[in-house]
Scaffold this active site. Structure first.
Site, mmCIF file in Angstrom:
data_model
loop_
_atom_site.group_PDB
_atom_site.id
_atom_site.type_symbol
_atom_site.label_atom_id
_atom_site.label_comp_id
_atom_site.label_asym_id
_atom_site.label_seq_id
_atom_site.Cartn_x
_atom_site.Cartn_y
_atom_site.Cartn_z
ATOM 1 N NE ARG A 168 -1.763 -2.268 2.757
ATOM 2 C CZ ARG A 168 -1.646 -3.499 2.256
ATOM 3 N NH1 ARG A 168 -2.469 -3.904 1.319
ATOM 4 N NH2 ARG A 168 -0.722 -4.328 2.686
ATOM 5 C CB THR A 169 3.417 2.607 2.313
ATOM 6 O OG1 THR A 169 2.625 2.286 3.456
ATOM 7 C CG2 THR A 169 4.064 3.968 2.533
ATOM 8 C CE LYS B 71 26.590 -3.167 -5.784
ATOM 9 N NZ LYS B 71 26.840 -2.277 -6.953
ATOM 10 N NE ARG C 152 7.394 1.448 5.449
ATOM 11 C CZ ARG C 152 6.326 0.713 5.141
ATOM 12 N NH1 ARG C 152 6.452 -0.582 4.938
ATOM 13 N NH2 ARG C 152 5.128 1.271 5.064
ATOM 14 C CG HIS D 226 3.409 4.177 8.559
ATOM 15 N ND1 HIS D 226 3.602 4.978 7.444
ATOM 16 C CD2 HIS D 226 2.958 2.986 8.087
ATOM 17 C CE1 HIS D 226 3.287 4.285 6.360
ATOM 18 N NE2 HIS D 226 2.891 3.078 6.729
#
Length: 307
Positions: free
Chosen positions: A53-54, A82, A103, A131
């Site tokens: 969703r986000t 890396k 995120r 959030h």
């Protein structure tokens, strides 16, 4: 223009939130008016952990504004695999994009990025911490469907210990008047002490209960959450608690006719699919509001106005 980021729902005053929500509601009513607002602009979608969703909501929002999207959907697809630091990554991304949604599983990582970035950074979720754009989505949903932010009783049910959406929403709602919180959870997943300490300090009413049925008749809003497997340290505890709450028609029969059911999604078993057809179930509408509010946020942080 000074660069502005969104790390926490409290980064915006309640007046600024009203303006943001007014803009989101206008986008909902007149999408064509905003269809070219971000032409020539790029959103970097930097997701170090899985999201449906986000991530897609941010990408849909930018595309809906006529902009473009670039980025990655997994840390393994970026130079983080890396060993590249978040600070270095955002310095590179700043050369490619005009705004970034990040995120990250580590709390505070988007804040670190914002400190080194030359473009606006939006915290799209950092571990179990914050959030903020889900909170903006929740607030817009409540305001649009209830007509107000304040003067209601809200039950928050499920994983209140690790749920970043719950923590962000509580911190945002305490700025509005006459809100009574009811926290519904097993003892192992109760809301953290720092939140209840804050509520007592602000003299904001709250109750803690274990059984959902006990408080259902009192609720104006019910915010369900899933028990999050990814936040548990062992599988045994997750299995024991994952189905502790299941909202079904029998429990819903105890609720007010105008109570609203919200959920940040994804849903697992905590809301039976038989509830989906009930007009009080608005969690899929909530997803759509998430696109509108992210469109409004992108425009606001980029300083773009549409007349």
């Amino acid at each position: 223009m000074q660069i502005r980021h969104l790390m926490n729902p409290l980064d915006f005053t309640t007046k600024e939130l009203d303006d943001l929500f007014d803009l989101a509601n206008d986008i909902e009513k007149c999408p064509a008016k905003y269809a070219h607002a971000c032409e020539g602009r790029k959103l970097a979608s930097c997701f170090y952990e899985p999201s449906t969703r986000t991530r897609l909501s941010f990408e849909s929002a930018m595309l809906g504004l006529g902009g473009q999207v670039l980025g990655f959907s997994d840390a393994a697809c970026s130079s983080a695999s890396k060993g590249e630091s978040v600070s270095d990554t955002i310095r590179v991304i700043s050369c490619f994009a005009d705004i970034c949604a990040m995120r990250h599983p580590k709390e505070g990582a988007p804040m670190v990025a914002a400190g080194k970035s030359t473009i606006p950074v939006i915290n799209a979720g950092d571990g179990g911490h914050q959030h903020p754009t889900q909170t903006l989505t929740d607030l817009l949903t409540i305001r649009s469907l209830k007509g107000r932010l304040g003067s209601f009783t809200i039950g928050l049910c499920g994983d209140l210990k690790f749920g970043r959406t719950v923590h962000s929403l509580i911190n945002a709602l305490v700025r509005y008047p006459n809100i009574h919180f009811i926290f519904i959870s097993p003892p192992e997943l109760k809301v953290p002490d720092y939140i209840t300490d804050m509520l007592r300090e602000k003299e904001i009413a709250y109750d803690e209960v274990i059984r959902l049925e006990e408080c259902m008749p009192d609720l104006d809003l019910l915010y369900m959450t899933r028990v999050q497997r990814e936040r548990f340290f062992n599988e045994e505890d997750y299995v024991r608690l994952k189905d502790f709450y299941i909202l079904n028609k029998t429990k819903l029969a105890l609720a007010k006719d105008d109570m609203l059911i919200l959920h940040p999604l994804p849903r697992v078993n905590e809301i039976s699919v038989e509830v989906d057809e009930d007009p009080r179930a608005v969690y899929f509408k909530q997803v759509q509001y998430g696109v509108y509010v992210r469109m409004a946020l992108i425009l606001t942080l980029l300083g773009i106005t549409v007349s």
